[in-house]
Design a protein around this motif. Structure first.
Motif, short mmCIF file in Angstrom:
data_model
loop_
_atom_site.label_atom_id
_atom_site.label_comp_id
_atom_site.label_asym_id
_atom_site.label_seq_id
_atom_site.Cartn_x
_atom_site.Cartn_y
_atom_site.Cartn_z
N GLN A 287 -0.88 -6.02 -3.39
CA GLN A 287 -1.12 -7.22 -4.21
C GLN A 287 -2.28 -6.90 -5.15
O GLN A 287 -3.28 -6.32 -4.71
CB GLN A 287 -1.49 -8.39 -3.29
CG GLN A 287 -2.15 -9.58 -3.97
CD GLN A 287 -1.18 -10.35 -4.83
OE1 GLN A 287 -0.06 -10.62 -4.42
NE2 GLN A 287 -1.60 -10.69 -6.04
N LYS B 208 5.32 -5.37 -9.54
CA LYS B 208 5.99 -5.60 -8.25
C LYS B 208 6.79 -4.38 -7.78
O LYS B 208 7.09 -4.24 -6.59
CB LYS B 208 6.89 -6.84 -8.32
CG LYS B 208 8.10 -6.70 -9.22
CD LYS B 208 8.95 -7.96 -9.22
CE LYS B 208 10.11 -7.87 -10.20
NZ LYS B 208 11.06 -6.81 -9.91
N TYR C 210 2.63 -0.64 -0.42
CA TYR C 210 2.80 -1.67 -1.44
C TYR C 210 1.57 -2.59 -1.43
O TYR C 210 0.85 -2.67 -0.43
CB TYR C 210 4.10 -2.44 -1.22
CG TYR C 210 5.30 -1.57 -1.51
CD1 TYR C 210 5.93 -1.63 -2.74
CD2 TYR C 210 5.76 -0.65 -0.57
CE1 TYR C 210 7.02 -0.80 -3.04
CE2 TYR C 210 6.84 0.19 -0.85
CZ TYR C 210 7.46 0.10 -2.09
OH TYR C 210 8.52 0.93 -2.37
#
Length: 361
Positions: free
Chosen positions: A88, A136, A86
């Motif tokens: 950003q 997200k 995951y």
């Protein structure tokens, strides 16, 4: 692929370099290699912006030409138990250009290839197919079967994730397709300006700069401008192209091949009228094509340059570029060459008297 000449080789090396905001070393090393032969001195500020100094008249005004080294990308934030990564976002991304795109994770053990995962349409409801997938909920698949295996590959939180795309000269060889035109083309302009000034008399000291962290707030421009304290500053960057389907004249007017864009206004600054007028006069005098542009949103390094110390008269000059802030973008080689030509002629005219006139009217 078309045979690469010296300029195209430089552009390929710059755009192939992997360098998101905060991790600009690869691009900085490439820029240093190409600009050092034309500079008297090359150094960095404490944040990592590259500064190449070339002296014409040591007592003349200081002129800054800045492109930014960083490109948009991602940063690893966590790895789940199944080995999916995951992230950003670093810089501004639109979710519709992200899914199923190849990326490179820069780990302590070397590069790891991944792809931004997406659900196949077969498992989506008709309603879900109509909705954009939220950032997200996205993840990167690196082919790991567990968190432990992903860690064995060297992946860890904080690693840079860079879009993957090969530099390509298109069938129309003036059209160049690559990742990271935003803003390796600005770095290339700074290199080429110093190169073309090598045997020229110029009444000033020129600084070719590759700034860091532009995409996350024009940060390196602030520190490098503090280091240089220039008298005049130019931010060189990509601009918005308005010559593709779906973009109206109200949204963007830039056309590939029509010359550098003189930015009148953006969200980070109102361009300095004196600098702007001198640049336009110089372009007209030398028959260099140009176009005007303005952006209601976004900004360039000039936004930080002009607010540094007690203020720096500054102007942004951009190259119309299609599909910026995605994996790949297209620009026109003539626009690059005409921007360099314009800046070289402008710099040759910026003596102490002209700078004083521009600054104080």
């Amino acid at each position: 692929m078309a045979k690469l000449d010296e300029t195209l080789t430089m552009l390929k090396d710059l755009t192939d370099a992997k360098a998101i905001s905060g991790d600009e070393k690869e691009a900085r090393d490439v820029m240093e290699k190409y600009i050092a032969p034309y500079a008297d001195e090359v150094f960095t500020d404490n944040l990592g912006s590259l500064i190449a100094k070339k002296t014409g008249n040591a007592n003349g005004p200081k002129i800054m030409v800045a492109g930014h080294l960083d490109e948009i990308g991602f940063m690893v934030t966590r790895i789940d138990d199944k080995g999916f990564v995951y992230f950003q976002t670093i810089g501004g991304w639109w979710n519709q250009v992200m899914l199923a795109q190849r990326v490179t994770i820069m780990t302590k053990n070397g590069d790891v290839t991944g792809v931004i995962g997406s659900k196949p349409p077969h498992v989506l409801t008709p309603e879900a197919r109509k909705k954009p997938y939220e950032i997200k909920d996205m993840f990167i698949d690196i082919g790991a079967s567990s968190k432990e295996e992903a860690e064995k590959f060297g992946v860890r939180p904080g690693d840079s994730v860079v879009p993957y795309f090969d530099f390509t000269v298109m069938k129309n060889e003036k059209m160049l397709l690559a990742k990271a035109w935003d803003n390796r083309i600005g770095c290339a302009i700074a290199i080429e300006v110093l190169k073309q000034l090598k045997d020229e008399d110029h009444p000033n000291v020129v600084y070719g700069v590759g700034t860091v962290q532009e995409e996350v707030g024009l940060r390196g421009a602030k520190t490098s401008t503090h280091t240089i304290t220039p008298d005049i500053g130019f931010g060189v960057d990509v601009g918005i192209a308005g010559d593709t389907p779906g973009i109206s004249d109200k949204e963007a007017v830039g056309n590939l091949g029509d010359g550098p864009q003189i930015i009148l206004y953006d969200a980070s600054m109102i361009s300095h009228k004196g600098v702007r007028d001198f640049v336009v006069e110089t372009a007209d005098k030398n028959n260099i094509p140009y176009q005007y542009s303005s952006m209601a949103g976004g900004g360039t390094d000039s936004g930080s340059i002009h607010l540094t110390a007690n203020g720096v008269p500054a102007l942004s000059i951009t190259i119309a570029t299609r599909y910026i802030h995605s994996h790949a973008a297209i620009l026109h080689r003539d626009d690059f060459e005409n921007t360099v030509k314009l800046l070289v002629e402008v710099i040759k005219g910026l003596d102490a008297e002209k700078v004083k006139e521009i600054t104080f009217g």
